[in-house]
Design a protein around this motif. Structure first.
Motif, short mmCIF file in Angstrom:
data_model
loop_
_atom_site.label_atom_id
_atom_site.label_comp_id
_atom_site.label_asym_id
_atom_site.label_seq_id
_atom_site.Cartn_x
_atom_site.Cartn_y
_atom_site.Cartn_z
N ARG A 189 7.91 4.25 -3.81
CA ARG A 189 8.77 3.18 -3.31
C ARG A 189 8.33 2.73 -1.92
NH1 ARG A 189 14.99 4.12 -3.93
NH2 ARG A 189 14.19 4.74 -5.96
N ALA A 190 7.90 3.68 -1.10
CA ALA A 190 7.45 3.33 0.25
C ALA A 190 6.25 2.40 0.16
CB ALA A 190 7.11 4.58 1.03
N ARG A 191 5.33 2.76 -0.76
CA ARG A 191 4.14 1.95 -0.94
C ARG A 191 4.54 0.53 -1.38
NH1 ARG A 191 -1.29 3.37 -2.93
NH2 ARG A 191 -0.65 5.52 -3.08
N GLY A 193 7.38 -0.90 -0.98
CA GLY A 193 8.11 -1.55 0.10
C GLY A 193 7.16 -2.16 1.11
N ALA A 194 6.09 -1.44 1.41
CA ALA A 194 5.11 -1.94 2.38
C ALA A 194 4.47 -3.22 1.86
CB ALA A 194 4.05 -0.88 2.67
N ILE A 195 4.15 -3.24 0.55
CA ILE A 195 3.54 -4.44 -0.02
C ILE A 195 4.55 -5.59 -0.03
CG2 ILE A 195 2.47 -5.43 -2.10
CD1 ILE A 195 0.78 -3.31 -0.59
N ARG A 197 6.92 -6.05 2.02
CA ARG A 197 7.05 -6.58 3.39
C ARG A 197 5.85 -7.44 3.76
NH1 ARG A 197 9.40 -1.73 4.07
NH2 ARG A 197 7.52 -0.69 4.82
N SER A 198 4.64 -7.00 3.37
CA SER A 198 3.49 -7.84 3.74
C SER A 198 3.53 -9.16 2.96
CB SER A 198 2.16 -7.10 3.53
OG SER A 198 2.00 -6.77 2.19
N ASP A 240 -0.17 -2.41 -6.51
CA ASP A 240 0.27 -2.64 -5.13
C ASP A 240 -0.96 -3.02 -4.32
OD1 ASP A 240 3.01 -2.02 -5.27
OD2 ASP A 240 2.55 0.12 -5.32
N ASP A 242 -2.54 -4.74 -0.97
CA ASP A 242 -2.30 -5.23 0.38
C ASP A 242 -3.22 -6.43 0.61
OD1 ASP A 242 -2.00 -5.72 3.02
OD2 ASP A 242 -2.42 -3.68 3.70
N GLN A 351 4.96 -10.04 -7.09
CA GLN A 351 4.04 -8.96 -7.42
C GLN A 351 3.72 -8.90 -8.92
OE1 GLN A 351 5.35 -5.46 -5.02
NE2 GLN A 351 3.46 -4.60 -5.84
#
Ligand SMILES: Nc1nc2c(c(=O)[nH]1)N[C@H]1C(S)=C(S)[C@@H](COP(=O)(O)O)O[C@H]1N2
Ligand SMILES: [Mo]
Length: 510
Positions: A189-191, A193-195, A197-198, A240, A242, A351
């Motif tokens: 989920r953190a991963r 979430g980071a994507i 946000r970017s 995911d 970036d 995504q």
């Protein structure tokens, strides 16, 4: 009771092993986790007809159902392994190895796999084996004396069954599995979430060449909102990616190889086009079609810049998770606005629709022109390379067939007598729709009213007033495309190059 204990040991040990493997994968490469790797291998190996059937029956639920099936299968296997290892300790090792090797093999043979993708499954299998041996040893003395062919860890196996000690060990393993599994989910989920946000941080430039406005006269639903746009792909976990680390390599039969960053794409002049995209797997009357306004870099000028070898007739797009999609070079260059999309309906690509960049080729089914999560474009020939779906028997060249669909009334609707409106959509991207005709029962074909469109690359909304009389009625629709061709009545399955036939529904009035 003893059997049940064995089964429980097996399931606990396997659960712990899988959770550890998933945690390792989450921290390195999510696609290397045993559940996703085996699921992906199952998808890749599933015969096309079965795949079609599953997509039809389950729609977009196919992925959770697949993962659940794998978990149930794994649990059954683990229970059997647990029971067997009460008698033969070797079963714990052999069973865990089978599970580890299957996961590892699936992970390293997947498209876009790396050799170290085997690690999570192998480590998980080792954890499973050791855990199972410990648990079975704790449970082993359950009133039967020492088990026959022990791997002696220490000399105390003939002590009486210590129920408390066993439950404590089992509880510890269960707790470990929950912690590892939960952490895997959190890392994932953190991963994500980071994507996310970017993605939200991206401000897309305005198009140098904006889309023609959607005419005022269209009915609601002309454009499909992003969260309602159909999704079809083989990806069990959404890649995911970036955008800061993303690049696109354009190579193969070209004069000058080229690598573009996300910023390089945004720095080029962008075009914006409203285009209808549809899936070859769509049945007559089916839902896998939608219309969006796409923003992106036109492909034709890019290919001309780098110089394409005259012998190259196929451009193969590769995605980060290993999909390959082949498009005729001719199609990309013929002026139809094939593009590398970065935006969909005014937002960065969602995504699931290919963030950060996907290809889109108007007039071709998605599997032949619209690779999501794109990472590479290779200029090659049809003779030299069969992309993913072509290897599975689908046509290498896949222009969209003329199609029409009745949306109102719904099939099997119960209507009141009197004024009704029959309405729907029709599409023939690239050719456009010249006419839509509707027939009720054995009546004459009547011309429907066509609402305005921005271009030949979108669907057309149509409607026809109908005075509904009591009884059961069959309503059929057919379209005439811009070339004057009437949609064929002949029924064809989606495989291998798209369904045909007239969408026909039955309603009851009165
Ligand atoms: N990477 C990747 N791209 C893909 C696919 C896929 O499985 N993987 N499926 C294709 C198919 S079959 C279709 S119909 C379209 C669907 O795009 P959408 O999910 O954005 O509607 O994506 C195409 N691009
Ligand atoms: Mo598709």
């Amino acid at each position: 009771m003893r059997r049940l204990t064995g089964a429980a040991c097996g399931i606990l040990a396997a659960g712990f092993g899988v959770a550890v493997a998933e945690l390792l994968a989450a921290a390195t490469r999510p696609a290397a986790g045993p559940l996703v790797a085996v699921g992906t291998a199952v998808i890749d190996a599933t015969p096309t007809t079965v795949k079609e059937f599953v997509i039809r029956q389950l729609g977009t639920n196919d992925k959770p159902v697949l993962i659940a099936t794998i978990i149930v299968g794994l649990a059954l296997f683990a229970a059997a392994m647990g029971m067997l290892s009460q008698k033969h300790r070797a079963a714990a090792i052999i069973g865990s190895s089978v599970f580890g090797v299957a996961g590892a093999a699936a992970a390293v043979t997947g498209a876009a796999a790396r050799w170290y993708d085997a690690a999570p499954s192998l480590v998980g299998a080792a954890v499973c084996a050791v855990t199972l041996l410990v648990l079975v040893r704790r449970a082993g003395a359950a009133g039967t004396g020492p088990p026959p062919d022990l791997i002696m860890v220490d000399g105390r196996d003939d002590r009486p069954f210590d129920r408390r000690a066993f439950l404590r060990a089992a509880g510890l393993v269960a707790g470990g599995a929950v912690v590892a599994g939960g952490s895997a989910a959190l890392v994932g989920r953190a991963r994500g979430g980071a994507i996310a946000r970017s993605r939200e941080a991206i401000t897309l430039p305005a198009a140098a060449d904006p889309a023609k406005p959607v005419p005022a006269g269209v009915a609601p639903g002309f454009r499909t909102p992003n969260d309602r746009f159909y999704r079809v792909d083989t990806a069990l976990t959404v890649p995911d990616i970036d955008p800061a680390g993303w690049s696109l390599r354009v190579h193969g039969m070209v004069d000058q190889e080229l690598t573009l960053s996300f910023q390089d794409l945004l720095d080029r002049p962008l075009i914006e086009r409203t285009i209808t995209l549809n899936c070859v797997s769509n049945e007559v009357g089916g839902p896998y079609v939608g219309t969006a306004t796409w923003l992106g870099v036109p492909l034709a000028p890019l290919l001309r810049e780098i110089g394409v070898d005259a012998r190259a007739d196929q451009v193969v797009a590769r995605s980060s998770e290993g999909m390959t999609i082949g498009t005729p070079v001719q199609t990309v260059l013929d002026g139809r606005d094939a593009m590398l999309c970065v935006g969909m309906n005014g937002e960065p690509l969602p995504q699931i629709h290919g963030f950060p960049v996907r290809m889109l080729t108007p007039g071709l089914y998605g599997y032949a022109g619209s690779c999501k999560w794109i990472s590479e474009l290779e200029l090659t020939t049809f003779a030299d390379f069969d992309p993913y779906w072509v290897r599975r028997g689908w046509s290498a060249r896949a222009p969209v067939k003329t199609a029409s669909r009745i949306d109102r009334p719904r099939p099997f609707a119960q209507l009141k007598t009197g004024r009704e409106t029959i309405s729907g959509v029709a599409w023939a991207q690239g050719r456009g729709i010249e006419a839509v005709e509707v027939r009720v029962d054995d009546g004459p074909w009547e011309k429907a009213e066509l609402l305005p469109v921005p271009s030949v690359n979108t669907w057309v909304q149509w409607r026809l007033p109908w005075s509904a009389k009591a009884g059961q009625h069959s309503i059929a629709v057919r379209a005439v495309d811009g070339d004057g061709q009437t949609q064929t009545e002949k029924r064809a399955t989606p495989f291998p190059d798209g369904a045909t036939g007239w969408h026909t529904i039955t309603v009851t009035v009165g």
